[in-house]
Design an enzyme around this catalytic site. Structure first.
Site, PDB file in Angstrom:
ATOM      1  N   LYS A 147     101.450  69.210   7.096  1.00  0.00           N
ATOM      2  CA  LYS A 147     102.445  68.416   7.803  1.00  0.00           C
ATOM      3  C   LYS A 147     101.848  67.041   8.052  1.00  0.00           C
ATOM      4  O   LYS A 147     100.711  66.918   8.500  1.00  0.00           O
ATOM      5  CB  LYS A 147     102.807  69.096   9.120  1.00  0.00           C
ATOM      6  N   GLU A 202     107.493  66.047   0.813  1.00  0.00           N
ATOM      7  CA  GLU A 202     108.841  66.364   1.268  1.00  0.00           C
ATOM      8  C   GLU A 202     109.308  65.313   2.246  1.00  0.00           C
ATOM      9  O   GLU A 202     108.591  64.974   3.190  1.00  0.00           O
ATOM     10  CB  GLU A 202     108.857  67.717   2.011  1.00  0.00           C
ATOM     11  N   LYS A 249     117.214  76.180   0.856  1.00  0.00           N
ATOM     12  CA  LYS A 249     117.218  77.240   1.855  1.00  0.00           C
ATOM     13  C   LYS A 249     118.495  78.055   1.666  1.00  0.00           C
ATOM     14  O   LYS A 249     119.591  77.572   2.023  1.00  0.00           O
ATOM     15  CB  LYS A 249     117.206  76.627   3.259  1.00  0.00           C
TER      16      LYS A 249
HETATM   17 MG   LIG Z   1     110.357  70.340   4.840  1.00  0.00          MG
END
Ligand SMILES: [Mg+2]
Length: 345
Positions: A147, A202, A249
């Site tokens: 992250k 991302e 997703k």
């Molecule tokens: Mg993501």
């Protein structure tokens, strides 16, 4: 007997999850059972604020459908649609005595026996990030996701460089900025990440900035769209040339079949896909593994999310072993192992 049965659940998370609508501490949803003349199938509807309809809307949709069965919820309520369409596909696959992946792919398409998954390393400081990276590689993971965007860009670059130095060139690195950077910051960071060797970032810029995402492509690091798919359709993102890779997703897309359709639409435009969950329970997670098994290549998916739950609906049918998840081989999603949670006998 024919009908729709619902069993609600609330699964506490190990740590609170930040969402666009505030932090949540549990994943609340339903196991959705369909009975088509004695052939049972199970799905899961686990709405997530910001990605799907609200919990109340999902509840109302499923209850209305139980009263007016049969039917399929529309795309305005993707979590309810996921639950019902998954249950219908599960029933069909069980009837045909084939795993869900084979049922979805058809008789001739390749379906993988197992899929690699990425480890998520969070946003810890440099030393801790390196420790986590080394533990993940020791546990068998070949792809690591960091992250970024919470710390200064310079510190994020330092973290990724330190991980690369620690794990060597053979491990795939990904980063997820969750839309944190502006265009200039993202462009400057990508220059450094290209030199370190990062597969993709991302959502380097906010979800609505498709033009900026498009301009960031072609700089030696892939651009992946994640949150943008909560704002735009797959077609809109692909037509804007906004991504090299889509993070898909199934819960937000309305089910396994619509997810595979999105994969196909993207592939036609030369855009690849990675499957992940919205931190779902075991049934939806297993279904996502079947979906990922239908994708070409042996690329890591974001399916190692079971550990984020402190409790699950039942024993994990898709545990991670050596950085991979074996695709369940029984009929349907997970055979009849969760039936007792929906039907009494
Ligand atoms: Mg993501």
């Amino acid at each position: 007997m024919t009908g729709l049965s619902l069993a609600d659940f609330s699964l506490p998370l190990r740590e609170p999850l930040g969402t666009a609508k505030g932090a949540i501490t549990s994943r609340d949803g339903w196991l959705v059972g369909v009975d088509r003349d004695g052939q049972r199938g199970i799905g899961e509807a686990t709405p997530l604020p910001g990605w799907t309809e609200s919990h109340d809307e999902c509840d109302e949709t499923l209850r209305d459908l139980a009263d007016s069965w049969p039917g399929v919820p529309d795309r305005e309520t993707p979590a309810a649609r996921h639950g019902v369409t998954l249950a219908l596909h599960d029933a069909q696959a069980r009837e045909a005595d084939v795993p869900l992946g084979r049922h979805l792919a058809g008789p001739d398409a390749p379906v993988a026996d197992s899929v690699p998954v990425n480890a998520t390393l969070g946003d810890a400081p440099v030393a801790e990030t390196v420790d986590r990276a080394e533990s993940a590689v020791d546990a068998g993971y070949g792809t690591l996701k960091l992250k970024v965007g919470v710390r200064d860009p310079e510190e994020d670059v330092e973290r990724i460089r330190a991980v690369r130095d620690a794990v060597g060139a053979g491990v795939t690195l990904r980063a997820d900025a969750n839309g944190a950077w502006d265009y200039t910051t993202a462009r400057d960071v990508l220059v450094e990440l290209a030199e370190i060797g990062v597969e993709y970032v991302e959502q380097p810029v906010p979800a609505t900035e498709l033009g900026a995402l498009s301009s960031l492509r072609g700089r030696g690091v892939g651009v992946a769209a994640d949150e943008s798919l909560a704002e735009y359709s797959v077609r809109e993102v692909v037509e804007a040339d906004a991504a090299d890779t889509l993070i898909l997703k199934p819960m937000a897309l309305g089910g396994p079949e619509s997810t595979l359709r999105a994969v196909g639409k993207a592939r036609t435009a030369g855009v690849s896909s990675v499957v992940t969950t919205t931190i779902d329970g075991a049934v939806a997670r297993a279904a996502a593994v079947h979906v990922a098994a239908c994708l070409p290549g042996d690329r890591a998916h974001g399916l190692a999310t079971g550990d984020l739950l402190a409790e699950d609906v039942g024993p994990d049918p898709v545990p991670v072993v050596d950085g991979r998840i074996s695709v369940p081989t029984g009929p349907g999603v997970v055979g009849d192992s969760f039936d007792s949670l929906v039907w009494d006998g």
